[in-house]
Design a protein around this motif. Structure first.
Motif, PDB file in Angstrom:
ATOM      1  N   LEU A  90      93.723  37.826  40.583  1.00 11.43           N
ATOM      2  CA  LEU A  90      94.684  36.729  40.481  1.00 11.43           C
ATOM      3  C   LEU A  90      95.717  37.029  39.401  1.00 11.43           C
ATOM      4  O   LEU A  90      96.909  36.742  39.568  1.00 11.43           O
ATOM      5  CB  LEU A  90      93.934  35.421  40.170  1.00 11.43           C
ATOM      6  N   ALA A  91      95.279  37.621  38.303  1.00  8.91           N
ATOM      7  CA  ALA A  91      96.202  37.978  37.221  1.00  8.91           C
ATOM      8  C   ALA A  91      97.262  38.952  37.714  1.00  8.91           C
ATOM      9  O   ALA A  91      98.448  38.827  37.382  1.00  8.91           O
ATOM     10  CB  ALA A  91      95.435  38.566  36.046  1.00  8.91           C
ATOM     11  N   ARG A  92      96.865  39.920  38.505  1.00  8.20           N
ATOM     12  CA  ARG A  92      97.826  40.902  39.038  1.00  8.20           C
ATOM     13  C   ARG A  92      98.883  40.211  39.904  1.00  8.20           C
ATOM     14  O   ARG A  92     100.073  40.542  39.841  1.00  8.20           O
ATOM     15  CB  ARG A  92      97.090  41.969  39.843  1.00  8.20           C
ATOM     16  N   SER A  93      98.453  39.265  40.714  1.00 11.58           N
ATOM     17  CA  SER A  93      99.390  38.532  41.566  1.00 11.58           C
ATOM     18  C   SER A  93     100.377  37.733  40.719  1.00 11.58           C
ATOM     19  O   SER A  93     101.581  37.692  41.012  1.00 11.58           O
ATOM     20  CB  SER A  93      98.618  37.603  42.512  1.00 11.58           C
ATOM     21  N   ILE A  94      99.874  37.104  39.664  1.00 13.80           N
ATOM     22  CA  ILE A  94     100.731  36.319  38.771  1.00 13.80           C
ATOM     23  C   ILE A  94     101.740  37.216  38.069  1.00 13.80           C
ATOM     24  O   ILE A  94     102.931  36.893  37.974  1.00 13.80           O
ATOM     25  CB  ILE A  94      99.872  35.558  37.746  1.00 13.80           C
ATOM     26  N   ILE A  95     101.280  38.352  37.567  1.00 14.23           N
ATOM     27  CA  ILE A  95     102.169  39.280  36.868  1.00 14.23           C
ATOM     28  C   ILE A  95     103.289  39.757  37.790  1.00 14.23           C
ATOM     29  O   ILE A  95     104.465  39.799  37.395  1.00 14.23           O
ATOM     30  CB  ILE A  95     101.373  40.479  36.317  1.00 14.23           C
ATOM     31  N   LEU A  96     102.949  40.104  39.027  1.00 16.19           N
ATOM     32  CA  LEU A  96     103.961  40.572  39.980  1.00 16.19           C
ATOM     33  C   LEU A  96     104.949  39.472  40.357  1.00 16.19           C
ATOM     34  O   LEU A  96     106.061  39.764  40.812  1.00 16.19           O
ATOM     35  CB  LEU A  96     103.278  41.116  41.236  1.00 16.19           C
ATOM     36  N   SER A  97     104.566  38.219  40.151  1.00 12.63           N
ATOM     37  CA  SER A  97     105.444  37.096  40.446  1.00 12.63           C
ATOM     38  C   SER A  97     106.459  36.842  39.336  1.00 12.63           C
ATOM     39  O   SER A  97     107.494  36.207  39.559  1.00 12.63           O
ATOM     40  CB  SER A  97     104.619  35.811  40.641  1.00 12.63           C
ATOM     41  N   ALA A  98     106.144  37.316  38.135  1.00 11.99           N
ATOM     42  CA  ALA A  98     106.853  36.881  36.932  1.00 11.99           C
ATOM     43  C   ALA A  98     108.060  37.745  36.578  1.00 11.99           C
ATOM     44  O   ALA A  98     108.109  38.942  36.874  1.00 11.99           O
ATOM     45  CB  ALA A  98     105.889  36.858  35.758  1.00 11.99           C
ATOM     46  N   ASP A  99     109.027  37.095  35.911  1.00 11.74           N
ATOM     47  CA  ASP A  99     110.091  37.822  35.224  1.00 11.74           C
ATOM     48  C   ASP A  99     109.647  38.163  33.802  1.00 11.74           C
ATOM     49  O   ASP A  99     109.976  39.222  33.276  1.00 11.74           O
ATOM     50  CB  ASP A  99     111.372  36.970  35.161  1.00 11.74           C
ATOM     51  N   LEU A 100     108.912  37.220  33.189  1.00 11.79           N
ATOM     52  CA  LEU A 100     108.437  37.394  31.815  1.00 11.79           C
ATOM     53  C   LEU A 100     106.987  36.942  31.723  1.00 11.79           C
ATOM     54  O   LEU A 100     106.667  35.805  32.074  1.00 11.79           O
ATOM     55  CB  LEU A 100     109.294  36.566  30.850  1.00 11.79           C
ATOM     56  N   VAL A 101     106.110  37.820  31.248  1.00 13.60           N
ATOM     57  CA  VAL A 101     104.703  37.476  31.026  1.00 13.60           C
ATOM     58  C   VAL A 101     104.502  37.267  29.529  1.00 13.60           C
ATOM     59  O   VAL A 101     104.755  38.168  28.723  1.00 13.60           O
ATOM     60  CB  VAL A 101     103.755  38.576  31.532  1.00 13.60           C
ATOM     61  N   VAL A 102     104.060  36.071  29.166  1.00 10.92           N
ATOM     62  CA  VAL A 102     103.777  35.730  27.779  1.00 10.92           C
ATOM     63  C   VAL A 102     102.265  35.773  27.584  1.00 10.92           C
ATOM     64  O   VAL A 102     101.527  35.098  28.299  1.00 10.92           O
ATOM     65  CB  VAL A 102     104.318  34.328  27.428  1.00 10.92           C
ATOM     66  N   VAL A 103     101.814  36.568  26.616  1.00 17.68           N
ATOM     67  CA  VAL A 103     100.386  36.709  26.339  1.00 17.68           C
ATOM     68  C   VAL A 103     100.064  35.951  25.047  1.00 17.68           C
ATOM     69  O   VAL A 103     100.335  36.447  23.958  1.00 17.68           O
ATOM     70  CB  VAL A 103      99.978  38.186  26.194  1.00 17.68           C
ATOM     71  N   PRO A 104      99.504  34.739  25.151  1.00 17.48           N
ATOM     72  CA  PRO A 104      99.151  33.989  23.943  1.00 17.48           C
ATOM     73  C   PRO A 104      97.951  34.618  23.237  1.00 17.48           C
ATOM     74  O   PRO A 104      96.989  35.030  23.888  1.00 17.48           O
ATOM     75  CB  PRO A 104      98.803  32.592  24.467  1.00 17.48           C
ATOM     76  N   ILE A 105      98.028  34.676  21.921  1.00 18.74           N
ATOM     77  CA  ILE A 105      96.947  35.262  21.129  1.00 18.74           C
ATOM     78  C   ILE A 105      96.710  34.388  19.907  1.00 18.74           C
ATOM     79  O   ILE A 105      97.657  34.005  19.213  1.00 18.74           O
ATOM     80  CB  ILE A 105      97.317  36.685  20.665  1.00 18.74           C
ATOM     81  N   GLN A 106      95.458  34.067  19.665  1.00 20.42           N
ATOM     82  CA  GLN A 106      95.113  33.411  18.410  1.00 20.42           C
ATOM     83  C   GLN A 106      94.961  34.489  17.335  1.00 20.42           C
ATOM     84  O   GLN A 106      94.584  35.624  17.638  1.00 20.42           O
ATOM     85  CB  GLN A 106      93.811  32.621  18.558  1.00 20.42           C
ATOM     86  N   PRO A 107      95.263  34.153  16.087  1.00 24.04           N
ATOM     87  CA  PRO A 107      95.195  35.161  15.025  1.00 24.04           C
ATOM     88  C   PRO A 107      93.769  35.508  14.625  1.00 24.04           C
ATOM     89  O   PRO A 107      93.269  35.070  13.585  1.00 24.04           O
ATOM     90  CB  PRO A 107      95.976  34.503  13.873  1.00 24.04           C
ATOM     91  N   SER A 108      93.106  36.276  15.483  1.00 25.77           N
ATOM     92  CA  SER A 108      91.754  36.735  15.172  1.00 25.77           C
ATOM     93  C   SER A 108      91.600  38.145  15.722  1.00 25.77           C
ATOM     94  O   SER A 108      92.235  38.496  16.727  1.00 25.77           O
ATOM     95  CB  SER A 108      90.704  35.825  15.797  1.00 25.77           C
ATOM     96  N   PRO A 109      90.778  38.976  15.094  1.00 21.70           N
ATOM     97  CA  PRO A 109      90.588  40.343  15.582  1.00 21.70           C
ATOM     98  C   PRO A 109      90.122  40.393  17.036  1.00 21.70           C
ATOM     99  O   PRO A 109      90.568  41.241  17.811  1.00 21.70           O
ATOM    100  CB  PRO A 109      89.521  40.908  14.636  1.00 21.70           C
ATOM    101  N   LEU A 110      89.241  39.473  17.437  1.00 20.50           N
ATOM    102  CA  LEU A 110      88.732  39.465  18.805  1.00 20.50           C
ATOM    103  C   LEU A 110      89.860  39.252  19.801  1.00 20.50           C
ATOM    104  O   LEU A 110      89.917  39.908  20.849  1.00 20.50           O
ATOM    105  CB  LEU A 110      87.668  38.374  18.969  1.00 20.50           C
ATOM    106  N   ASP A 111      90.782  38.342  19.480  1.00 20.17           N
ATOM    107  CA  ASP A 111      91.902  38.078  20.381  1.00 20.17           C
ATOM    108  C   ASP A 111      92.805  39.306  20.516  1.00 20.17           C
ATOM    109  O   ASP A 111      93.312  39.602  21.607  1.00 20.17           O
ATOM    110  CB  ASP A 111      92.716  36.886  19.878  1.00 20.17           C
ATOM    111  N   VAL A 112      93.027  39.999  19.420  1.00 22.34           N
ATOM    112  CA  VAL A 112      93.857  41.202  19.462  1.00 22.34           C
ATOM    113  C   VAL A 112      93.216  42.250  20.351  1.00 22.34           C
ATOM    114  O   VAL A 112      93.875  42.875  21.200  1.00 22.34           O
ATOM    115  CB  VAL A 112      94.090  41.754  18.044  1.00 22.34           C
ATOM    116  N   TRP A 113      91.916  42.464  20.203  1.00 24.63           N
ATOM    117  CA  TRP A 113      91.222  43.458  21.024  1.00 24.63           C
ATOM    118  C   TRP A 113      91.262  43.086  22.505  1.00 24.63           C
ATOM    119  O   TRP A 113      91.487  43.937  23.366  1.00 24.63           O
ATOM    120  CB  TRP A 113      89.758  43.579  20.567  1.00 24.63           C
ATOM    121  N   GLU A 114      91.046  41.795  22.799  1.00 26.09           N
ATOM    122  CA  GLU A 114      91.026  41.347  24.191  1.00 26.09           C
ATOM    123  C   GLU A 114      92.407  41.406  24.829  1.00 26.09           C
ATOM    124  O   GLU A 114      92.528  41.585  26.047  1.00 26.09           O
ATOM    125  CB  GLU A 114      90.480  39.918  24.264  1.00 26.09           C
TER     126      GLU A 114
END
Length: 206
Positions: A90-114
């Motif tokens: 589903l993520a791939r389909s959404i990405i192909l639909s988009a002009d701009l993909v925004v990746v929200p990240i919380q300020p934590s090491p785990l979020d950066v790795w993920e």
């Protein structure tokens, strides 16, 4: 413009940012469609809590969004897609639909790795659609903390633009969501000002 909010990690604030981006664009007299592509349906549930959101919200957790996006977007100035976690197809389909993909990240090491997993999906999609843009957005940042300051340094390793407009950890986001509202109902609040700056910066990436 088609904006997609996506991260393979859950709980990073995709729905909150999707709703507020759609609400702010609508406030600016744009015709906006918000597609809730998360099977959990949080954005759709939010819209059902209020009589009029100022924009259209539809549920569509299907991996065919990229095939239908032209028809879906035809009557709107902007489309915002709230994506699910842990759903690569589903993520791939959404990405192909988009002009701009925004990746929200919380300020934590785990979020950066993920976030690496999501960025890899975007880069894969860019081989088929090179015009897709991508950026990282720091969400729920706690002011005056070391991790809040250091996260930008850690994100440099991903080699992806990071928005300057952080969204802070504010109670008003949760309080407004509970009543089917947004922080924009309090135009002078710090939260509303952050949302406006955030959407301004997204607009400059067109």
């Amino acid at each position: 413009m088609i904006y997609a909010f996506l991260n393979q990690k859950g709980g990073v604030g995709k729905t909150t940012l999707s709703i507020h981006t759609a609400a702010e664009l609508s406030r600016r007299k744009r015709r906006v469609l918000l597609i809730d592509a998360d099977p959990q349906g949080s954005a759709l549930s939010w819209s059902n809590c209020r009589e009029h959101s100022g924009f259209t919200v539809v549920g569509m957790p299907k991996a065919t969004i990229h095939q239908e996006i032209d028809q879906l977007a035809s009557d709107y100035d902007d489309v915002v897609i709230d994506g699910p976690p842990r759903a690569a197809e589903l993520a791939r389909s959404i990405i192909l639909s988009a002009d701009l993909v925004v990746v929200p990240i919380q300020p934590s090491p785990l979020d950066v790795w993920e976030a690496v997993k999501t960025v890899d999906l975007i880069r894969e999609a860019q081989t088929y659609k090179p015009t897709i843009q991508c950026c990282l957005a720091i969400n729920r940042r706690i002011a005056n903390t070391a991790i809040g300051r250091d996260v930008r340094e850690a994100l440099r390793e991903l080699d992806v633009p990071v928005l300057k407009s952080d969204i802070g950890q504010r109670v008003l986001f949760a309080e407004s969501a509970a009543s089917g509202q947004t922080v924009l109902v309090e135009q002078k609040s710090k939260a509303a000002k952050e949302v406006k700056k955030f959407v301004n910066e997204l607009g400059r990436l067109k």
